[in-house]
Design a protein around this motif. Structure first.
Motif, PDB file in Angstrom:
ATOM      1  N   GLU A 180       0.823  -1.219   0.000  1.00  0.00           N
ATOM      2  CA  GLU A 180       0.000   0.000   0.000  1.00  0.00           C
ATOM      3  C   GLU A 180       0.849   1.257   0.000  1.00  0.00           C
ATOM      4  O   GLU A 180       0.423   2.304  -0.493  1.00  0.00           O
TER       5      GLU A 180
ATOM      6  N   ARG B  34       3.569   1.842  -1.675  1.00  0.00           N
ATOM      7  CA  ARG B  34       3.902   2.164  -3.067  1.00  0.00           C
ATOM      8  C   ARG B  34       2.676   2.136  -3.977  1.00  0.00           C
ATOM      9  O   ARG B  34       2.758   2.543  -5.150  1.00  0.00           O
ATOM     10  N   GLY B  35       1.561   1.607  -3.470  1.00  0.00           N
ATOM     11  CA  GLY B  35       0.353   1.549  -4.278  1.00  0.00           C
ATOM     12  C   GLY B  35       0.411   0.533  -5.398  1.00  0.00           C
ATOM     13  O   GLY B  35      -0.097   0.763  -6.495  1.00  0.00           O
ATOM     14  N   VAL B  36       1.027  -0.633  -5.110  1.00  0.00           N
ATOM     15  CA  VAL B  36       1.186  -1.648  -6.146  1.00  0.00           C
ATOM     16  C   VAL B  36       0.820  -3.034  -5.612  1.00  0.00           C
ATOM     17  O   VAL B  36       0.829  -3.283  -4.406  1.00  0.00           O
TER      18      VAL B  36
ATOM     19  N   ARG C 154       3.824  -7.014 -11.580  1.00  0.00           N
ATOM     20  CA  ARG C 154       3.540  -5.855 -10.742  1.00  0.00           C
ATOM     21  C   ARG C 154       2.534  -4.972 -11.471  1.00  0.00           C
ATOM     22  O   ARG C 154       2.602  -4.786 -12.688  1.00  0.00           O
ATOM     23  N   ALA C 155       1.573  -4.417 -10.717  1.00  0.00           N
ATOM     24  CA  ALA C 155       0.559  -3.552 -11.312  1.00  0.00           C
ATOM     25  C   ALA C 155       0.070  -2.565 -10.264  1.00  0.00           C
ATOM     26  O   ALA C 155       0.112  -2.855  -9.056  1.00  0.00           O
ATOM     27  N   PRO C 156      -0.408  -1.388 -10.678  1.00  0.00           N
ATOM     28  CA  PRO C 156      -0.944  -0.429  -9.716  1.00  0.00           C
ATOM     29  C   PRO C 156      -2.249  -0.930  -9.098  1.00  0.00           C
ATOM     30  O   PRO C 156      -3.015  -1.641  -9.752  1.00  0.00           O
ATOM     31  N   VAL C 157      -2.497  -0.555  -7.838  1.00  0.00           N
ATOM     32  CA  VAL C 157      -3.730  -0.988  -7.179  1.00  0.00           C
ATOM     33  C   VAL C 157      -4.962  -0.399  -7.851  1.00  0.00           C
ATOM     34  O   VAL C 157      -6.069  -0.926  -7.706  1.00  0.00           O
ATOM     35  N   THR C 158      -4.783   0.678  -8.580  1.00  0.00           N
ATOM     36  CA  THR C 158      -5.901   1.273  -9.310  1.00  0.00           C
ATOM     37  C   THR C 158      -6.238   0.484 -10.560  1.00  0.00           C
ATOM     38  O   THR C 158      -7.264   0.744 -11.213  1.00  0.00           O
TER      39      THR C 158
ATOM     40  N   ARG D 232       0.116  -4.091 -16.559  1.00  0.00           N
ATOM     41  CA  ARG D 232       1.001  -4.943 -15.759  1.00  0.00           C
ATOM     42  C   ARG D 232       2.437  -4.771 -16.235  1.00  0.00           C
ATOM     43  O   ARG D 232       2.694  -4.368 -17.374  1.00  0.00           O
TER      44      ARG D 232
ATOM     45  N   TRP E 216       7.842  -7.649 -13.403  1.00  0.00           N
ATOM     46  CA  TRP E 216       8.741  -6.992 -12.455  1.00  0.00           C
ATOM     47  C   TRP E 216      10.009  -7.808 -12.210  1.00  0.00           C
ATOM     48  O   TRP E 216      11.107  -7.259 -12.126  1.00  0.00           O
TER      49      TRP E 216
END
Length: 322
Positions: free
Chosen positions: A154, A156-158, A171-175, A179, A182
């Motif tokens: 949380e 880094r928001g990922v 790896r991807a954003p929480v929004t 992708r 990573w």
């Protein structure tokens, strides 16, 4: 996670994994005690618990892999279904060939994220709002992959997803959205002549992403650089053949509790890589798939994939020290 199952009438494939090659236990008292099974689930209904996230009240959110569900289980064993992922026509998930809900992560606001493996365009990371409702796919992942463990950073928001078939950490954003592959090191991949399951469990811990590799029996640490990219992978433990998911016993130490599915064991892995058995089939384990720790309580779901008389369940135990 599932290993080419298993469920009679749902999947006909069977897989044999190696038995744990564990270091001998030390003379110390075990760090885990007082195990007790608090809930039993319906194997024939696909209620095979695969992964776990904890709620503030101490209840557990479990993914039921073959039922495609997320369920909540209280510390007293009361079970309620939270959501079911949509059915997929003609699923063709690598190695498993069924649609499976696998990893789960929980945000502080109660939002849940899960990995859904289908072999179709529905494969990816799905979001479930805090108060339920229809789940939504927020990240698409390759249909020829098997997204398994899921971890949330949380700060880094990922989100990080361990792909067991492709041997990649996504790896991807929480929004939601695009992708990124990573980490793609060989240490994450399956063994060519092995089960086909490489990267499996995954956790964000103390500035790094930690990953288990089922085929290689290893626990890996991948530092997160300041710019968010993956640093050099190091092997923190070996000889954990068939390792599934794992959890840290505290926020700041590197002691780990890990499940070894086909050996029906939970092992403690010390910071220097030594390990010993702390829970077994005699305690109630039946192909344990994941583990979570909250204060002095250890949670261990078992999917019972290979048992002649299946008994999927949730076991709680006391953590005495870390």
């Amino acid at each position: 996670m599932p290993r080419r199952p298993y469920l009679a009438g749902i999947a006909a494939t069977a897989l044999a994994l190696g038995v744990l090659a564990s270091a001998p236990a030390s003379g110390d008292e075990p760090i885990v005690s007082h195990p007790r099974v608090v809930a039993h689930f319906d194997f024939t209904a696909g209620e095979t618990p695969e992964n776990i996230a904890l709620e503030p009240d101490g209840s557990a959110d479990l993914t039921f892999a073959f039922a495609r569900q997320v369920a909540n289980v209280t510390r007293h064993g009361n079970v309620r279904s939270r959501v079911t992922l949509p059915a997929v026509a003609d699923p063709n998930t690598p190695l498993v060939h069924n649609a499976l809900v696998l990893g789960i992560a929980r945000a502080h606001d109660g939002t849940l994220y899960v990995t859904y493996a289908t072999g179709t365009s529905e494969t990816g990371i799905w979001r479930i709002k805090p108060h339920g409702g229809r789940p939504h796919q927020i990240v698409k992942l390759p249909p020829n992959g098997l997204p398994n463990g899921l971890a949330l950073d949380e700060h880094r928001g990922v989100l990080y997803a361990a792909d067991s078939a492709l041997g990649i950490v996504w790896r991807a954003p929480v929004t939601g959205g695009r992708r990124t592959a990573w980490a793609t090191t060989k240490a994450l991949r399956p063994v060519p002549s092995g089960t086909g399951f490489g990267a499996n469990g995954i956790k964000v811990h103390d500035g790094a992403v930690w990953v288990s590799n089922t085929d290689r029996g290893t626990l890996l640490r991948i530092p997160v650089r300041r710019n968010g990219s993956a640093g050099r992978t190091s092997v923190r433990a070996t000889g954990l053949d068939g390792i599934d998911d794992f959890a840290f016993t505290s926020r700041h130490g590197d002691t780990v509790l890990a499940t070894v599915n086909t050996a029906n064991q939970v092992v403690v892995v010390r910071p220097k890589g030594t390990h010993s058995v702390v829970l077994t089939q005699q305690d109630g384990l039946a192909n344990p798939t994941s583990v979570a720790v909250r204060d002095h309580t250890v949670y261990v779901p078992s999917a019972s994939y290979f048992a002649p008389e299946p008994d999927p369940n949730l076991l709680l135990a006391r953590l005495n020290r870390g």
